[in-house]
Design a protein around this motif. Structure first.
Motif, short mmCIF file in Angstrom:
data_model
loop_
_atom_site.label_atom_id
_atom_site.label_comp_id
_atom_site.label_asym_id
_atom_site.label_seq_id
_atom_site.Cartn_x
_atom_site.Cartn_y
_atom_site.Cartn_z
N SER A 149 -4.80 2.57 1.49
CA SER A 149 -3.48 2.09 1.11
C SER A 149 -3.51 0.57 0.93
O SER A 149 -2.85 0.02 0.04
CB SER A 149 -2.42 2.50 2.14
OG SER A 149 -2.71 1.96 3.39
N GLN A 180 0.84 6.05 5.15
CA GLN A 180 -0.04 4.97 4.70
C GLN A 180 -0.48 4.08 5.85
O GLN A 180 -1.51 3.43 5.78
CB GLN A 180 0.66 4.12 3.65
CG GLN A 180 0.84 4.85 2.35
CD GLN A 180 1.36 3.94 1.27
OE1 GLN A 180 2.26 3.15 1.49
NE2 GLN A 180 0.77 4.02 0.11
N GLY A 186 2.23 -9.81 -1.52
CA GLY A 186 2.17 -8.59 -0.73
C GLY A 186 3.27 -8.55 0.31
O GLY A 186 3.93 -7.52 0.51
N ARG A 215 -2.46 -1.39 -2.53
CA ARG A 215 -1.47 -2.46 -2.60
C ARG A 215 -2.09 -3.74 -3.12
O ARG A 215 -1.46 -4.50 -3.86
CB ARG A 215 -0.86 -2.69 -1.21
CG ARG A 215 0.19 -1.67 -0.91
CD ARG A 215 0.55 -1.58 0.55
NE ARG A 215 1.41 -0.42 0.73
CZ ARG A 215 2.73 -0.43 0.60
NH1 ARG A 215 3.34 -1.57 0.33
NH2 ARG A 215 3.44 0.66 0.74
N MET A 241 0.85 6.59 -5.56
CA MET A 241 0.69 5.14 -5.71
C MET A 241 -0.14 4.81 -6.95
O MET A 241 0.19 3.88 -7.70
CB MET A 241 0.00 4.54 -4.47
CG MET A 241 0.79 4.65 -3.18
SD MET A 241 2.20 3.53 -3.12
CE MET A 241 1.41 1.99 -2.70
N TYR A 279 6.64 -8.01 -1.41
CA TYR A 279 6.77 -6.63 -1.87
C TYR A 279 7.08 -5.70 -0.70
O TYR A 279 7.98 -4.86 -0.77
CB TYR A 279 5.46 -6.21 -2.56
CG TYR A 279 5.48 -4.78 -3.04
CD1 TYR A 279 4.97 -3.75 -2.25
CD2 TYR A 279 6.02 -4.45 -4.28
CE1 TYR A 279 4.99 -2.44 -2.69
CE2 TYR A 279 6.04 -3.15 -4.72
CZ TYR A 279 5.53 -2.15 -3.92
OH TYR A 279 5.56 -0.85 -4.35
N SER A 280 6.33 -5.84 0.38
CA SER A 280 6.55 -4.96 1.54
C SER A 280 7.93 -5.17 2.13
O SER A 280 8.62 -4.21 2.48
CB SER A 280 5.51 -5.23 2.62
OG SER A 280 4.23 -4.92 2.13
N GLU A 323 10.41 -3.54 -0.07
CA GLU A 323 10.28 -2.07 0.03
C GLU A 323 11.00 -1.55 1.26
O GLU A 323 11.70 -0.53 1.21
CB GLU A 323 8.78 -1.76 0.10
CG GLU A 323 8.43 -0.31 -0.06
CD GLU A 323 6.92 -0.11 -0.02
OE1 GLU A 323 6.22 -1.00 0.51
OE2 GLU A 323 6.46 0.92 -0.51
#
Lengths: 289, 301
Positions: free
Chosen positions: B191, B182, B223, B195, B131, B226-227, B230
């Protein structure tokens, strides 16, 4: 020679545990010579002590620590994180406690994952158990036979001195010494040897009885050490003297920080220690880089 | 501006390379020998440097000299760890984010695999290293002239998130494992911090004036985007992850629209409030008047 200090102690019952104030490196080797004993006689005396102790060593460990010593050794091996194909040296590990745990760790769970590992790490795991006393080694070999590991090529029992190991330079992935280093006369020599035999990246782990600083607990621990343990020794092993020596030697061993400095001086990096049971036992760990 | 804020909030460890993350669950103490004090670049958190030769200065200097000369120049532990982890990443697609990968990595580097035992929270160390590396790569991409001028803010955000997520493509088969590592309670603080730094970096790059919302809300929203992306990417089979990028664009637009919606909702609420207030006032006035005209005649109340 290792264990020279035990024979010195035979001549001096007057040893007070307060003498741990002598913090210099060589204090516990040379400072208490009430009686001069010839070297050959010394080794005989020393040999006798551990010969007598060998057969009840494990039982006494259980009784004195209330079985906790098993947890401490588990923690030591956990920290080591053994892997398949490892060459490991366990010094002063006569009866094999730590060696058996490492063997189990490598062979039971990780065997299943072994198939994932590269083909070129087909080297066998080798666990060398080194002890200066042949009787302790014999007890260890017996225990191995009882577990069905008598003929196993992974466990190798070697007689040797922690201050003068017979192994090659840069040959070991791991080095452990559990409850043995305080019996060594010259700790720095043992540390230097450890440094010599370890490979680059190899780990040094030492499990040893250490110093307690917590106010009330310290007094309880002192009481237990000096009143209860020698009596237990007498009762169970029939040997008060050795256990009196044991508790005194614990007090004379350098405290955690000092010992950590000694390890760093030997050339190790990332020297850390972890106190268990408030400092009764400490695990020092370091890496050779 | 946000970088300095991030530095303030997230601690002095915000140098982007070679961070030492050692949250120690048990109290341990680290000693650094004298000869390495001068050469160490960053001191680990909570270390004590010990000078064993303090009692004898002249001997100390000699000792120090002799020590430096007689031993070959040794890598710091952090550097060695970084090297092993970098080598281990090459084995991850095959072996997963596991100790086996790190053992293979250490063998490549020429170090005994025992060193893996000393990494704190082993697999997590590998994931966290990755990361950090990705964040560093992102910053490098941005610094080396990424063209964002012609894009509106929402498109800039999309582009940056896309660049970052593309770095994970080689490891996509094992990424769920990394996410679960994570998510372990022990690893969550680190983690989360990583992030947060990533999201902060993206907002910083997108530039100020992107919106009026609160600093924390912006980061939380990004956030979340993004998550979500992902995780969407984990099960995306489309060629070159086209669906993921479409999903990303939609989510970013929603986020930006959300801001406008919240603003509109605020105004709407104010208007309603004003309207209701006025009518209530009118009502009260009416009541008072009636009461005062009648009050002269009736007595009871």
């Amino acid at each position: 020679m290792a264990l020279r200090s035990i024979s010195r102690r035979f001549g001096s019952r007057v040893l007070s545990y307060r003498s741990s104030s002598l913090a210099s490196l060589h204090s516990h080797a040379t400072s208490f010579g009430f009686q001069q004993v010839k070297e050959e006689e010394k080794s005989k005396l020393v040999g006798n002590v551990f010969t007598n102790v060998a057969s009840s060593y494990d039982i006494m460990n259980d009784v004195m620590s209330g079985g906790l010593h098993r947890l401490w050794k588990e923690r030591l091996v956990g920290k080591l994180s053994p892997f398949a194909g490892m060459k490991h040296l366990d010094v002063a590990g006569g009866t094999g406690d730590v060696a058996f745990r490492i063997f189990d760790a490598v062979n039971s769970v990780k065997r299943r994952a072994l198939r994932k590992v590269d083909e070129d790490s087909l080297e066998e795991t080798q666990i060398y158990v080194c002890d200066i006393n042949p009787n302790m080694l014999n007890v260890g070999k017996q225990r191995a036979a009882e577990r069905g590991l008598g003929d196993n090529k992974s466990l190798v029992w070697v007689e040797g001195d922690a201050e003068a190991l017979s192994f090659d330079d840069n040959s070991m992935d791991g080095y452990t010494i559990a409850f043995g280093i305080r019996n060594v006369t010259h700790i720095e020599k043992a540390l230097a040897e450890a440094y010599r035999v370890l490979k680059r990246g190899g780990r040094f782990l030492c499990l040893e009885l250490s110093h307690v600083d917590i106010p009330v607990f310290k007094d309880v621990y002192d009481l237990y050490s000096f009143k209860v343990i020698p009596n237990l020794g007498e009762l169970i092993a029939g040997d008060r003297e050795s256990y009196q020596y044991l508790v005194e030697s614990v007090r004379r061993f350098p405290p955690q920080e000092k010992f950590a400095t000694m390890i760093a001086d030997a050339g190790f990096e990332k020297v850390e220690y972890e106190n268990l049971v408030g400092g009764v036992v400490a695990i020092h760990s370091a890496i050779k880089l | 501006m946000y970088r300095t804020a991030a530095r303030r909030l997230l601690g002095a460890g915000f140098t982007t390379s070679r961070l030492l993350r050692l949250p120690k669950p048990r109290p341990t103490t680290t000693i650094i020998p004298y000869s390495y004090c001068t050469s160490s670049m960053e001191s680990p958190i909570g270390n004590q440097s010990v000078n064993p030769n303090q009692s004898d200065p002249t001997a100390a200097r000699e000792e120090g000299h002799r020590r430096d000369e007689s031993r070959k120049p040794r890598a710091e532990f952090q550097e060695e760890q970084a090297r092993v982890l970098a080598a281990s990443l090459r084995h991850v697609p095959r072996l997963g984010w596991t100790e086996e990968a790190m053992i293979a990595g250490s063998r490549e580097v020429g170090v005994s695999p025992s060193i893996v035992g000393s990494f704190s929270r082993k697999e997590a160390a590998l994931v966290e290293y990755f990361m950090d590396e990705c964040l560093q790569l992102l910053i490098d991409r941005v610094d080396s002239g990424l063209d964002l001028q012609n894009l509106i803010p929402s498109e800039r955000v999309s582009k940056l998130v896309r660049i970052r997520l593309e770095m994970q493509i080689p490891y996509m088969s094992k990424w769920p494992q990394a996410l679960s590592i994570q998510a372990h309670p022990v690893n969550v603080p680190t983690s989360f911090k990583q992030r947060a730094m990533l999201v902060d970096e993206i907002w910083h790059t997108v530039g100020d004036g992107a919106s009026d919302l609160d600093w924390y809300v912006k980061r939380t929203v990004l956030g979340g985007v993004y998550s979500a992306t992902e995780i969407y990417m984990l099960t995306d089979d489309s060629p070159e992850y086209r669906d993921t990028w479409a999903f990303l664009d939609d989510r970013v637009k929603d986020a930006f629209d959300l801001k406008k919606s919240i603003q509109e909702a605020k105004y709407f609420a104010q208007d309603i409030g004003a309207g209701v207030g006025k009518s209530f006032q009118g009502l009260m006035n009416g009541v008072m008047q009636t009461m005062s005209t009648r009050g002269g005649r009736s007595s009871a109340f």
